[in-house]
Motif scaffolding. Structure first.
Motif, PDB file in Angstrom:
ATOM      1  N   ARG A  52       6.003   3.525  -0.512  1.00  0.00           N
ATOM      2  CA  ARG A  52       5.953   2.063  -0.635  1.00  0.00           C
ATOM      3  C   ARG A  52       4.626   1.598  -0.041  1.00  0.00           C
ATOM      4  O   ARG A  52       4.314   1.910   1.097  1.00  0.00           O
ATOM      5  CB  ARG A  52       7.109   1.424   0.123  1.00  0.00           C
ATOM      6  CG  ARG A  52       7.073  -0.079   0.079  1.00  0.00           C
ATOM      7  CD  ARG A  52       8.185  -0.667   0.862  1.00  0.00           C
ATOM      8  NE  ARG A  52       9.306  -0.893  -0.051  1.00  0.00           N
ATOM      9  CZ  ARG A  52      10.455  -1.386   0.327  1.00  0.00           C
ATOM     10  NH1 ARG A  52      10.665  -1.658   1.586  1.00  0.00           N
ATOM     11  NH2 ARG A  52      11.396  -1.585  -0.544  1.00  0.00           N
ATOM     12  N   MET A  53       3.858   0.894  -0.853  1.00  0.00           N
ATOM     13  CA  MET A  53       2.557   0.399  -0.410  1.00  0.00           C
ATOM     14  C   MET A  53       2.589  -1.120  -0.429  1.00  0.00           C
ATOM     15  O   MET A  53       2.850  -1.719  -1.471  1.00  0.00           O
ATOM     16  CB  MET A  53       1.454   0.913  -1.326  1.00  0.00           C
ATOM     17  CG  MET A  53       1.271   2.400  -1.258  1.00  0.00           C
ATOM     18  SD  MET A  53      -0.082   2.995  -2.274  1.00  0.00           S
ATOM     19  CE  MET A  53       0.644   2.877  -3.885  1.00  0.00           C
ATOM     20  N   PHE A  54       2.320  -1.726   0.701  1.00  0.00           N
ATOM     21  CA  PHE A  54       2.257  -3.172   0.792  1.00  0.00           C
ATOM     22  C   PHE A  54       0.806  -3.591   0.573  1.00  0.00           C
ATOM     23  O   PHE A  54      -0.071  -3.278   1.365  1.00  0.00           O
ATOM     24  CB  PHE A  54       2.757  -3.648   2.159  1.00  0.00           C
ATOM     25  CG  PHE A  54       4.213  -3.345   2.361  1.00  0.00           C
ATOM     26  CD1 PHE A  54       5.174  -4.164   1.814  1.00  0.00           C
ATOM     27  CD2 PHE A  54       4.610  -2.238   3.082  1.00  0.00           C
ATOM     28  CE1 PHE A  54       6.520  -3.898   1.983  1.00  0.00           C
ATOM     29  CE2 PHE A  54       5.951  -1.952   3.258  1.00  0.00           C
ATOM     30  CZ  PHE A  54       6.902  -2.789   2.714  1.00  0.00           C
ATOM     31  N   LEU A  55       0.553  -4.275  -0.520  1.00  0.00           N
ATOM     32  CA  LEU A  55      -0.806  -4.601  -0.908  1.00  0.00           C
ATOM     33  C   LEU A  55      -1.324  -5.887  -0.277  1.00  0.00           C
ATOM     34  O   LEU A  55      -2.498  -6.200  -0.394  1.00  0.00           O
ATOM     35  CB  LEU A  55      -0.901  -4.697  -2.435  1.00  0.00           C
ATOM     36  CG  LEU A  55      -0.499  -3.423  -3.176  1.00  0.00           C
ATOM     37  CD1 LEU A  55      -0.598  -3.651  -4.678  1.00  0.00           C
ATOM     38  CD2 LEU A  55      -1.351  -2.258  -2.749  1.00  0.00           C
ATOM     39  N   GLY A  56      -0.464  -6.620   0.410  1.00  0.00           N
ATOM     40  CA  GLY A  56      -0.889  -7.859   1.051  1.00  0.00           C
ATOM     41  C   GLY A  56      -1.890  -7.638   2.173  1.00  0.00           C
ATOM     42  O   GLY A  56      -2.605  -8.556   2.557  1.00  0.00           O
ATOM     43  N   TYR A  58      -4.526  -5.969   1.991  1.00  0.00           N
ATOM     44  CA  TYR A  58      -5.852  -5.734   1.423  1.00  0.00           C
ATOM     45  C   TYR A  58      -6.325  -6.995   0.701  1.00  0.00           C
ATOM     46  O   TYR A  58      -6.075  -7.174  -0.490  1.00  0.00           O
ATOM     47  CB  TYR A  58      -5.817  -4.536   0.471  1.00  0.00           C
ATOM     48  CG  TYR A  58      -5.287  -3.314   1.153  1.00  0.00           C
ATOM     49  CD1 TYR A  58      -6.070  -2.608   2.045  1.00  0.00           C
ATOM     50  CD2 TYR A  58      -3.974  -2.899   0.942  1.00  0.00           C
ATOM     51  CE1 TYR A  58      -5.566  -1.500   2.707  1.00  0.00           C
ATOM     52  CE2 TYR A  58      -3.475  -1.795   1.595  1.00  0.00           C
ATOM     53  CZ  TYR A  58      -4.275  -1.101   2.479  1.00  0.00           C
ATOM     54  OH  TYR A  58      -3.767  -0.017   3.131  1.00  0.00           O
ATOM     55  N   PRO A  59      -7.027  -7.885   1.415  1.00  0.00           N
ATOM     56  CA  PRO A  59      -7.426  -9.166   0.801  1.00  0.00           C
ATOM     57  C   PRO A  59      -8.484  -9.016  -0.286  1.00  0.00           C
ATOM     58  O   PRO A  59      -8.711  -9.944  -1.047  1.00  0.00           O
ATOM     59  CB  PRO A  59      -7.963  -9.967   1.989  1.00  0.00           C
ATOM     60  CG  PRO A  59      -8.368  -8.950   2.994  1.00  0.00           C
ATOM     61  CD  PRO A  59      -7.444  -7.781   2.802  1.00  0.00           C
ATOM     62  N   THR A  60      -9.142  -7.859  -0.385  1.00  0.00           N
ATOM     63  CA  THR A  60     -10.182  -7.680  -1.399  1.00  0.00           C
ATOM     64  C   THR A  60      -9.611  -7.323  -2.767  1.00  0.00           C
ATOM     65  O   THR A  60     -10.367  -7.247  -3.735  1.00  0.00           O
ATOM     66  CB  THR A  60     -11.176  -6.591  -0.975  1.00  0.00           C
ATOM     67  OG1 THR A  60     -10.470  -5.364  -0.805  1.00  0.00           O
ATOM     68  CG2 THR A  60     -11.886  -6.973   0.308  1.00  0.00           C
ATOM     69  N   LEU A  61      -8.297  -7.112  -2.857  1.00  0.00           N
ATOM     70  CA  LEU A  61      -7.698  -6.804  -4.154  1.00  0.00           C
ATOM     71  C   LEU A  61      -7.711  -8.037  -5.045  1.00  0.00           C
ATOM     72  O   LEU A  61      -7.401  -9.142  -4.604  1.00  0.00           O
ATOM     73  CB  LEU A  61      -6.253  -6.328  -3.988  1.00  0.00           C
ATOM     74  CG  LEU A  61      -6.059  -4.933  -3.429  1.00  0.00           C
ATOM     75  CD1 LEU A  61      -4.571  -4.642  -3.265  1.00  0.00           C
ATOM     76  CD2 LEU A  61      -6.683  -3.896  -4.320  1.00  0.00           C
ATOM     77  N   THR A  62      -8.080  -7.836  -6.279  1.00  0.00           N
ATOM     78  CA  THR A  62      -8.074  -8.902  -7.274  1.00  0.00           C
ATOM     79  C   THR A  62      -7.223  -8.435  -8.443  1.00  0.00           C
ATOM     80  O   THR A  62      -6.905  -7.253  -8.532  1.00  0.00           O
ATOM     81  CB  THR A  62      -9.500  -9.193  -7.777  1.00  0.00           C
ATOM     82  OG1 THR A  62     -10.018  -8.007  -8.394  1.00  0.00           O
ATOM     83  CG2 THR A  62     -10.408  -9.623  -6.649  1.00  0.00           C
ATOM     84  N   PRO A  63      -6.850  -9.315  -9.351  1.00  0.00           N
ATOM     85  CA  PRO A  63      -6.156  -8.843 -10.557  1.00  0.00           C
ATOM     86  C   PRO A  63      -7.068  -7.945 -11.391  1.00  0.00           C
ATOM     87  O   PRO A  63      -8.296  -7.988 -11.269  1.00  0.00           O
ATOM     88  CB  PRO A  63      -5.827 -10.130 -11.307  1.00  0.00           C
ATOM     89  CG  PRO A  63      -5.866 -11.198 -10.288  1.00  0.00           C
ATOM     90  CD  PRO A  63      -6.882 -10.767  -9.283  1.00  0.00           C
TER      91      PRO A  63
END
Length: 119
Positions: A52-56, A58-63
């Motif tokens: 389980r990876m919580f992507l929140g 990582y603020p640099t993630l974009t769509p």
């Protein structure tokens, strides 16, 4: 076909590839966003490892953007790395699609509104 390897560890990476198409030239930049050590030591036969990876965090993630105006694209990949006892590395890569849900858009609008109110 059964392959017998003595594994030392297994890692999963999230990678971002940005591509810019300028006429006849294409420029690529690849960044490793996150790296997780999933397993340390040899697995047991039939063992499954839930991840389980919580992507929140990582603020640099974009769509994911695929060729906007045939110029720019952002793609994400999940990279599986197996390392054996001789430190040889084996890779498997799969493309993943990231998008923002309606709740994320509402939350980002609220945050933007709060930032504007503070100024």
């Amino acid at each position: 076909m059964l392959v017998r390897m003595k594994l030392k560890r297994m890692e999963i990476e999230i990678r971002k590839r940005e591509s810019v198409n300028l006429g006849s030239s294409v420029y690529n930049e690849i960044d490793t966003i996150a790296k997780f050590e999933v397993m340390d030591g040899a697995p047991v036969r039939g063992e499954s490892i839930p991840i389980r990876m919580f992507l929140g965090a990582y603020p640099t993630l974009t769509p994911t953007f695929i060729m906007l105006n045939n110029v720019f694209s952002v793609r994400y990949y999940l990279n599986l790395v197996l390392v054996d006892v001789d430190d040889r590395r084996y890779f498997k890569q799969a493309e993943i699609q990231l998008w923002r849900g309606e709740d994320d858009l509402v939350q980002s609008r609220r945050e933007l509104h709060l930032v504007l109110l503070e100024k």
